[in-house]
Each structure stands twice: as structure tokens, then as C-alpha cells.
Scaffold this motif. Structure first.
Motif, PDB file in Angstrom:
ATOM      1  N   LEU A 107       0.818  -1.212   0.000  1.00 24.06           N
ATOM      2  CA  LEU A 107       0.000   0.000   0.000  1.00 24.06           C
ATOM      3  C   LEU A 107       0.854   1.265   0.000  1.00 24.06           C
ATOM      4  CD1 LEU A 107      -2.795  -0.953   2.586  1.00 24.06           C
ATOM      5  CD2 LEU A 107      -3.048  -0.721   0.118  1.00 24.06           C
ATOM      6  N   ASN A 108       2.097   1.109   0.411  1.00 24.31           N
ATOM      7  CA  ASN A 108       3.014   2.252   0.474  1.00 24.31           C
ATOM      8  C   ASN A 108       3.727   2.427  -0.864  1.00 24.31           C
ATOM      9  OD1 ASN A 108       4.705   4.313   1.214  1.00 24.31           O
ATOM     10  ND2 ASN A 108       5.985   3.058   2.588  1.00 24.31           N
ATOM     11  N   ILE A 109       3.161   3.263  -1.725  1.00 27.51           N
ATOM     12  CA  ILE A 109       3.734   3.436  -3.072  1.00 27.51           C
ATOM     13  C   ILE A 109       5.058   4.210  -3.042  1.00 27.51           C
ATOM     14  CG2 ILE A 109       1.490   3.313  -4.196  1.00 27.51           C
ATOM     15  CD1 ILE A 109       1.487   6.350  -4.365  1.00 27.51           C
ATOM     16  N   LYS A 110       5.374   4.831  -1.907  1.00 24.94           N
ATOM     17  CA  LYS A 110       6.642   5.576  -1.782  1.00 24.94           C
ATOM     18  C   LYS A 110       7.713   4.754  -1.084  1.00 24.94           C
ATOM     19  CE  LYS A 110       4.406  10.114  -1.676  1.00 24.94           C
ATOM     20  NZ  LYS A 110       4.236  11.391  -0.919  1.00 24.94           N
ATOM     21  N   SER A 111       7.443   3.467  -0.869  1.00 24.38           N
ATOM     22  CA  SER A 111       8.400   2.601  -0.178  1.00 24.38           C
ATOM     23  C   SER A 111       9.720   2.516  -0.947  1.00 24.38           C
ATOM     24  CB  SER A 111       7.812   1.201  -0.030  1.00 24.38           C
ATOM     25  OG  SER A 111       8.763   0.312   0.514  1.00 24.38           O
ATOM     26  N   LYS A 112      10.820   2.429  -0.179  1.00 24.30           N
ATOM     27  CA  LYS A 112      12.152   2.308  -0.777  1.00 24.30           C
ATOM     28  C   LYS A 112      12.662   0.871  -0.718  1.00 24.30           C
ATOM     29  CE  LYS A 112      13.417   7.101   0.239  1.00 24.30           C
ATOM     30  NZ  LYS A 112      14.397   8.015   0.895  1.00 24.30           N
ATOM     31  N   GLU A 113      11.820  -0.032  -0.226  1.00 21.43           N
ATOM     32  CA  GLU A 113      12.202  -1.447  -0.174  1.00 21.43           C
ATOM     33  C   GLU A 113      12.272  -2.003  -1.593  1.00 21.43           C
ATOM     34  OE1 GLU A 113      13.028  -3.376   2.306  1.00 21.43           O
ATOM     35  OE2 GLU A 113      12.739  -1.868   3.881  1.00 21.43           O
TER      36      GLU A 113
END
Length: 215
Positions: free
Chosen positions: A19-25
Motif C-alpha cells: 500500500l506504500n507506493i513511496k516505499s524504498k524497499e
């Protein structure tokens, strides 16, 4: 291939991460990139959370792969085979139950095996309830059949054969039967299936069984 695709996952953390479209994973970024590519090709992806260890083949296999070395053939999980075996046995059980000439009285309460199994959570029967559900108990018809008493006729003024069907209309039990009808708001034509349809109806039925005068 075009059209909607459903993904079932038993790890809520994975679903929340996507859900986190800004994730850096890295894994999340790569997964979201694949989803965007699929969407551009007119393929919609739907996610559904399911309980773990419930026999869904893909999920069980993915879970096993996490803790196993690469290039190991996992095969099909035992959980999946158990679920298939259970389904096959249930179908066979239903067929035998429906085709059997026995348990004709019990079938009035439980039309199918599935109907009975769906009520396992509250359908706990004592000796008296079991007598009513099977027709095998302290009823004139049953006792005479095994030479435990001379007559199978009820002591009420109707002078009918005393069995479960008669108990449901016997004049001696009309008071407790009326209480049961008022509680469940049903007519006698809906008996006996309606008596064990819900937990409340079964508890009301149990109270009737323990207060009527059939013994």
C-alpha cells in the motif's frame, strides 16, 4: 492473458507494505513495477487476505519455500491433500446419506450432512435430545418394538401411537409446546427442521424436550 486476477495472501504485513507506493524497499518497488506493467496490459489485480494453513495450494507452497533452500522441489502440501480428501469424503457421505433407507426420522431434522456439520458449534446433545433426533428412546412405538412394554399407544385422549411426531402434537404437552412456538414464532408445519436451525432455536428445543411428558 487479459482480465482480472486474484491474489490470496495470508501475510497482512505484505499487503500493507504494497500500500506504500513511496516505499524504498527493493522487493516492494519491483512488485509495484510488475503490477503497473500488468495494469498497462489491461489486467486488474485484486488482493484478498485469507487465513493461513487453510489448504490454499499456492499460499501453502509459498510459505514452505521461504524456509527451504533454492531449487528444492516442494511438491504439494499435506494441507492441500487433506482439504481435497475432506471434500471428496463429504460428497460421498452426502450421497450415502441421501440414498440410505435408514435414518428417515433423523433426516427430518437434518436434510443433509452439510446441514448437520454447519451446526457443530452449538449442537451438543444429551441423552434426551438424541432420543428425539433419532426416534430411538422412551417412546411407546420404540419400546414395544423391543418388547419393553405391551402397548405403543399414548395415554392421552387421542389414543395415537406414541412416537416423536405424536409428541409434537400430544395434548399432554400442549402447554410446553405453546411456549416453544411462541419463542421461535413458528407454526408446527415448519417442524422439525426449524427446531435446530439456530443456536437459540436448539436451546428452546432442548428446554421443550426436558419439560414435556413423554416418559
Amino acid at each position: 492473458m487479459k482480465g482480472p486476477t486474484s491474489s490470496r495472501n495470508n501475510e497482512k504485513a505484505s499487503l500493507f507494505a504494497l500500500l506504500n507506493i513511496k516505499s524504498k524497499e527493493r522487493l516492494v518497488i519491483e512488485t509495484l513495477t510488475i503490477f503497473r506493467t500488468l495494469k498497462e496490459n489491461h489486467m486488474d489485480i485484486f488482493f484478498t487476505h485469507v487465513k493461513g494453513h487453510c489448504g490454499i495450494l499456492g499460499n501453502v507452497r509459498a510459505k514452505e519455500c521461504i524456509s527451504m533452500p533454492i531449487n528444492i522441489n516442494v511438491g504439494i502440501s499435506k494441507c492441500h491433500w487433506k482439504r481435497l480428501s475432506h471434500q471428496k469424503l463429504l460428497v460421498q457421505w452426502e450421497e450415502e446419506y441421501a440414498s440410505s433407507s435408514k435414518a428417515s426420522h433423523t433426516k427430518k431434522f437434518f436434510p443433509t450432512v452439510k446441514y448437520r456439520l454447519e451446526r457443530n458449534s452449538f449442537l451438543v446433545c444429551s441423552f434426551k435430545e438424541t432420543q428425539f433426533l433419532t426416534g430411538h428412546g422412551n417412546f411407546g412405538e420404540y419400546l414395544k418394538r423391543f418388547h419393553r412394554q405391551i402397548t405403543n399407544v399414548c395415554d392421552c385422549t387421542e389414543r395415537e401411537i406414541q412416537n416423536v411426531e405424536h409428541i409434537f402434537r400430544c395434548l399432554r404437552d400442549q402447554d410446553c409446546r405453546k411456549i416453544l412456538q411462541q419463542k421461535l414464532d413458528i407454526s408446527e408445519k415448519n417442524w422439525p427442521v426449524a427446531l435446530i436451525n439456530t443456536k437459540f432455536s436448539f436451546l428452546s428445543f432442548t428446554e421443550f424436550v426436558h419439560t414435556c411428558n413423554y416418559i
